[in-house]
Write an enzyme that holds these catalytic residues in place. Structure first.
Site, mmCIF file in Angstrom:
data_model
loop_
_atom_site.group_PDB
_atom_site.id
_atom_site.type_symbol
_atom_site.label_atom_id
_atom_site.label_comp_id
_atom_site.label_asym_id
_atom_site.label_seq_id
_atom_site.Cartn_x
_atom_site.Cartn_y
_atom_site.Cartn_z
ATOM 1 N N CYS A 1 0.867 -1.127 0.004
ATOM 2 C CA CYS A 1 0.148 -0.059 -0.134
ATOM 3 C C CYS A 1 0.832 1.234 0.064
ATOM 4 C CB CYS A 1 -1.052 -0.139 1.192
ATOM 5 S SG CYS A 1 -2.266 1.177 0.966
ATOM 6 N N ASP A 26 -3.497 1.153 9.993
ATOM 7 C CA ASP A 26 -4.536 1.996 10.202
ATOM 8 C C ASP A 26 -5.165 2.353 11.719
ATOM 9 O OD1 ASP A 26 -4.463 1.068 7.268
ATOM 10 O OD2 ASP A 26 -5.560 3.063 7.221
#
Ligand SMILES: O=P(O)(O)OC[C@H]1O[C@H](OP(=O)(O)O)[C@H](O)[C@@H]1O
Length: 323
Positions: A136, A205
């Site tokens: 990512c 996250d």
């Protein structure tokens, strides 16, 4: 009672976060803090909120709720709202306004400093000549690689494209700009390339109290493969990624995104009746993660709870909720 309508900039920020025009846990957090400051500016200028402290506070809470509802998984978003709204104080609109703007600015400054500090910690784990694999696009993970380059280490990178939204392309471009030679691969090629890699570096996250790392879908499989190949994997995560609600047994909601990100409407039609699912994140159990790198140093995942208690021990307040 209907929510007071937040000012236009809050609506725009909320929309950009929901559509992922603004994305990445740290970036979302600073955008949310800045949107609260813009709300305070707008509320102090006109209407009932400009003269009534209670109405001003209510409008700030409503803005907080609008931002909170955009994406559920990255805890940096509610942590940013907590930071700013818990520091809102004063008897007049003027004082309230000032306190929100000051808190928002302090939060953004703290975020930048934390990223710089954790970058240096993460860089210390990398050696001259290392190849890293990324998944990512994480500004915290990039900070570690960039700090290693600044320390004079020669680093190269194998970058996973990261379906379905291909944030790996952003990582590839930013690493190239930092002078890091990049090889882009499809996600399914990761295990093959692990033999050529010295470290896997990912972001987060949210981090749960048990040390579980919630990050972009595919991180957990990558971590299991890295362990099997004997390649160390670290998560770079500043402490706004620590999820205070997990201290009291709550789990982290995994965002399910639109199936259109996985398959276009025409291909879907041709295939016929099937289910399509698009979870944006997964959980890597602590036993598959070697280290969590924060601005307070590196931690084995199992001991992150001590830092979480120290920083968020008072629990997970919801200052955006109406009293
Ligand atoms: O805070 P930084 O390190 O920039 O990003 C952290 C994480 O945010 C991203 O999520 P998305 O692309 O917003 O779904 C990725 O999962 C990335 O690892």
């Amino acid at each position: 009672m209907t929510d007071p309508e937040p000012a236009a900039p809050v609506g725009e920020t909320a929309e950009s976060i929901a559509t992922m025009e603004v994305r990445g846990a740290a970036t979302i957090a600073s955008a949310a803090a800045e949107a609260l400051a813009e709300q305070a500016e707008a509320a102090a200028e006109a209407g009932e909120t400009a003269s009534d402290p209670a109405a001003f506070r209510a409008s700030m809470r409503a803005a907080g709720r609008a931002l909170r509802e955009t994406r559920p998984t990255a805890v940096s978003l509610p942590n940013a709202l907590r930071y700013v709204l818990q520091r809102m104080e004063g008897a007049t609109v003027d004082e309230l306004h000032r306190s929100v703007v000051d808190a928002s600015e302090a939060f953004v400054r703290q975020l930048d400093r934390a990223q710089e500090d954790l970058g240096r910690v993460g860089a210390n784990r990398l050696a001259d000549g290392d190849t890293v694999m990324t998944h990512c696009h994480s500004t915290d993970a990039l900070a570690c690689i960039e700090a290693a380059v600044e320390q004079g280490k020669s680093i190269s990178a194998v970058v996973k494209e990261t379906r379905p939204r291909q944030q790996g392309h952003i990582t590839a471009e930013q690493l190239r700009e930092a002078g890091v030679p990049v090889t882009l691969i499809v996600d399914s090629a990761a295990r093959r390339y692990l033999d050529e890699v010295d470290h896997v570096v990912v972001g987060a996250d949210s981090i749960a109290a048990d040390g579980g790392v919630i990050n972009k879908i595919g991180t957990s499989g990558l971590a299991v493969n890295a362990r099997e190949r004997g390649v160390p994997i670290m998560t770079a995560a500043q402490t706004i990624k620590l999820h205070p609600e997990t201290l009291t047994g709550h789990t982290v909601e995994i965002e399910m995104r639109d199936e259109g990100e996985v398959i276009d409407a025409r291909a879907r039609e041709e295939i016929g009746e099937i289910a399509v699912e698009n979870p944006a994140f997964d959980v890597t159990p602590p036993r598959y993660m070697d280290a969590i790198v924060t601005e307070h140093g590196q931690f084995p995942p199992e001991s992150i709870v001590t830092l979480m208690r120290e920083l968020f021990g008072e629990g997970a307040a919801e200052p955006w909720a109406d009293p």
